[in-house]
Design an enzyme around this catalytic site. Sequence first.
Site, PDB file in Angstrom:
ATOM      1  N   CYS A  53       0.579  -1.163  -0.212  1.00 44.75           N
ATOM      2  CA  CYS A  53      -0.056  -0.345   0.469  1.00 44.75           C
ATOM      3  C   CYS A  53       0.365   1.039  -0.159  1.00 44.75           C
ATOM      4  CB  CYS A  53      -0.811  -0.117   0.568  1.00 44.75           C
ATOM      5  SG  CYS A  53      -1.505   1.467   0.959  1.00 44.75           S
ATOM      6  N   CYS A  69      -1.685   1.758  -3.100  1.00 43.74           N
ATOM      7  CA  CYS A  69      -2.597   2.324  -3.195  1.00 43.74           C
ATOM      8  C   CYS A  69      -1.786   4.664  -2.756  1.00 43.74           C
ATOM      9  CB  CYS A  69      -2.989   2.658  -1.844  1.00 43.74           C
ATOM     10  SG  CYS A  69      -3.612   0.601  -0.858  1.00 43.74           S
ATOM     11  N   LYS A 108       0.643   5.280  -5.772  1.00 42.42           N
ATOM     12  CA  LYS A 108      -0.922   5.001  -7.769  1.00 42.42           C
ATOM     13  C   LYS A 108      -1.837   6.209  -6.690  1.00 42.42           C
ATOM     14  CE  LYS A 108      -4.427   3.951  -6.438  1.00 42.42           C
ATOM     15  NZ  LYS A 108      -5.295   2.852  -5.987  1.00 42.42           N
ATOM     16  N   GLY A 157      -7.411  -6.341 -17.032  1.00 41.72           N
ATOM     17  CA  GLY A 157      -8.482  -5.569 -17.261  1.00 41.72           C
ATOM     18  C   GLY A 157      -9.479  -5.289 -15.558  1.00 41.72           C
ATOM     19  N   TYR A 205      -8.716  -3.738 -11.750  1.00 45.34           N
ATOM     20  CA  TYR A 205      -9.388  -2.093 -11.549  1.00 45.34           C
ATOM     21  C   TYR A 205      -7.338  -1.432 -11.376  1.00 45.34           C
ATOM     22  CZ  TYR A 205      -6.566  -3.383  -6.659  1.00 45.34           C
ATOM     23  OH  TYR A 205      -5.610  -3.643  -5.929  1.00 45.34           O
ATOM     24  N   ILE A 206      -6.241  -2.483 -11.299  1.00 43.36           N
ATOM     25  CA  ILE A 206      -5.010  -2.073 -11.057  1.00 43.36           C
ATOM     26  C   ILE A 206      -4.828  -1.325 -13.198  1.00 43.36           C
ATOM     27  CG2 ILE A 206      -2.181  -2.436 -11.318  1.00 43.36           C
ATOM     28  CD1 ILE A 206      -3.434  -3.681  -8.545  1.00 43.36           C
ATOM     29  N   GLU A 265      -6.567   1.939 -13.855  1.00 40.06           N
ATOM     30  CA  GLU A 265      -6.669   3.194 -13.468  1.00 40.06           C
ATOM     31  C   GLU A 265      -5.101   4.049 -13.159  1.00 40.06           C
ATOM     32  OE1 GLU A 265      -7.840   2.286  -8.912  1.00 40.06           O
ATOM     33  OE2 GLU A 265      -5.663   1.745  -8.910  1.00 40.06           O
ATOM     34  N   GLY A 324      -3.248  -9.730 -13.280  1.00 41.23           N
ATOM     35  CA  GLY A 324      -3.765 -10.501 -11.441  1.00 41.23           C
ATOM     36  C   GLY A 324      -2.664 -10.475 -10.537  1.00 41.23           C
ATOM     37  N   THR A 359      -6.525  -2.745   1.576  1.00 44.28           N
ATOM     38  CA  THR A 359      -5.887  -1.937   2.384  1.00 44.28           C
ATOM     39  C   THR A 359      -6.295  -2.305   3.307  1.00 44.28           C
ATOM     40  OG1 THR A 359      -4.279  -0.822   1.002  1.00 44.28           O
ATOM     41  CG2 THR A 359      -4.549  -0.460   3.700  1.00 44.28           C
ATOM     42  N   HIS A 397     -27.635  19.594  -1.913  1.00 46.67           N
ATOM     43  CA  HIS A 397     -27.675  20.864  -2.934  1.00 46.67           C
ATOM     44  C   HIS A 397     -26.731  21.991  -3.329  1.00 46.67           C
ATOM     45  CE1 HIS A 397     -29.997  21.767  -6.978  1.00 46.67           C
ATOM     46  NE2 HIS A 397     -29.310  22.882  -5.994  1.00 46.67           N
ATOM     47  N   GLU A 416     -26.565  14.371  -4.772  1.00 48.57           N
ATOM     48  CA  GLU A 416     -27.979  14.123  -4.085  1.00 48.57           C
ATOM     49  C   GLU A 416     -29.256  13.374  -5.241  1.00 48.57           C
ATOM     50  OE1 GLU A 416     -29.950  17.987  -5.219  1.00 48.57           O
ATOM     51  OE2 GLU A 416     -28.356  18.831  -6.720  1.00 48.57           O
TER      52      GLU A 416
END
Length: 459
Positions: free
Chosen positions: A43, A48, A51, A177, A179-180, A183, A263, A312, A436, A441
């Site tokens: 992390c 994290c 990144k 494909g 999240y890493i 991102e 992966g 994490t 608002h 909202e």
Amino acid sequence: MAQYEYDLFVIGAGSGGVRAARLAAMSGARVAVAEEHRVGGTCVIRGCVPKKFMVYASEFAHHFKTAKGYGWTIEGATFDWPTFLAEKDKEIARLSGIYVRNLQNAGAELAHGKAKLVDAHTVEVAGQGTHTADKILIATGGRPWMPAELPGIEHAITSNEAFHLPELPRRIVIAGGGYIAVEFAGIFNGLGVETTLIHRGPNLLRGFDDDVRSHVAEELEKRGITVVLGAQHTAIEKTAGGFLNRFSDGHERESDVVMFAVGREPYVEGLGLESAGVKLTDKGAVAVDDYSRTNVENIWAVGDVTDRINLTPVAIREGQAFAETMFYDRPTKFDHEMVASAVFSQPPIGSVGLTEADARKQYGKVDIYLARLKPMKYAFGGDERSLLKLIVDCATERVLGCHVVGPDAPEMIQMAAIAIKMGVTKSQWDATCAVHQTLAEELVTMREKHLPMGLGQVA
Ligand SMILES: Cc1cc2nc3c(=O)[nH]c(=O)nc-3n(C[C@H](O)[C@H](O)[C@H](O)COP(=O)(O)OP(=O)(O)OC[C@H]3O[C@@H](n4cnc5c(N)ncnc54)[C@H](O)[C@@H]3O)c2cc1C
């Protein structure tokens, strides 16, 4: 207990290991932690934190574009990769230092080196001899998985190296494909790198809600990323100017850097698990029960090495639950239900609870509330769309899932997760007055049930 040098020996000073070690040491236990790389783990050192800095750095280009619509003229804006790298590394070193101090202040001892189990109570730390402990905690995390058989794979980098590229490439091909991959595609694209994202599946972000997946793929393309789906690398060849990426759909693409984020796997190599008799799952993770105990009575494992939810805060909470159970006499299981997560794609995602497909499987009849809209910020230019989706159990009215794509979605989802984890119903959700002028909202003002395409209401 006194027959052992330590009450607890922790292998791995990442998110889970550090939390467990600190709490255990603060209870008065004699604790040691071995770390083969840098304290802080994935992390802090190569996940994290760096990144997110890269995401911040890369978002400016988009902000500059949006600013034009608001009357700003921004000329001569340039980005200097070495300056950014130096600042990032300074901050990472500072954070790692804090982790070291926190461990030391709690009274835990640090051993630098790769640790391996010799037997169920003995750990050998490379170059530092062996130590005995009453209890052992394995918190060694995960590492990138690479398809070793792919011709030319030795030319590819992983996320580990992406944080330290000597120079910013002109063109990058990112395989993956998850999240890493998504991102990093946003990061490099934002920094002006010609970016191709190739994924063998039919859509990005497996495990996320299908509407989110297709929405994000469209938005990535709008931002300028080339998204290639249903194809994968067949070879990577070195050329005079970089690399030739050959794809299974017959296309090829040149790039200066090839990154694989296809992966991650539990990091158990060289850990000596067999010497202590610790069993693995069929996917190669350390097998544990609800209290993170392995099949060996005095050995536990937390975090990515157990491959439950690889995030994490989950590793931290598993480490904490272990320490509370074993050192504070408070038996604690971490509840893996309704863990919210974020993807810092551009635009970002916040998600908690079930996807529509899983909710239909588990609950049968569900109501869907869905809004797609242009965030107010882009009123003066840009065609980005946000997506907000709620999944509600028809029988109980309980909100089963909430998925948001759009500015600040990760911040939003943390709050939504509290209510959803508490079992909020749709009418309680609706009774909450809107804030608002926000995108959030929309979440509390969605009244019309969304019907699938062709059944009346169109997204
Ligand atoms: C690029 C990237 C981005 C990510 N972004 C996010 C995010 O935005 N949000 C989020 O929640 N999660 C994110 N994650 C996941 C998160 O980093 C992990 O889930 C988390 O770090 C797991 O913690 P851990 O304690 O299990 O292992 P780690 O943090 O990986 O720590 C394990 C430690 O053990 C050490 N070690 C391993 N074997 C040995 C040994 N034999 N002897 C001594 N030391 C050893 C390693 O060097 C490492 O320091 C990201 C991961 C990556 C790779």
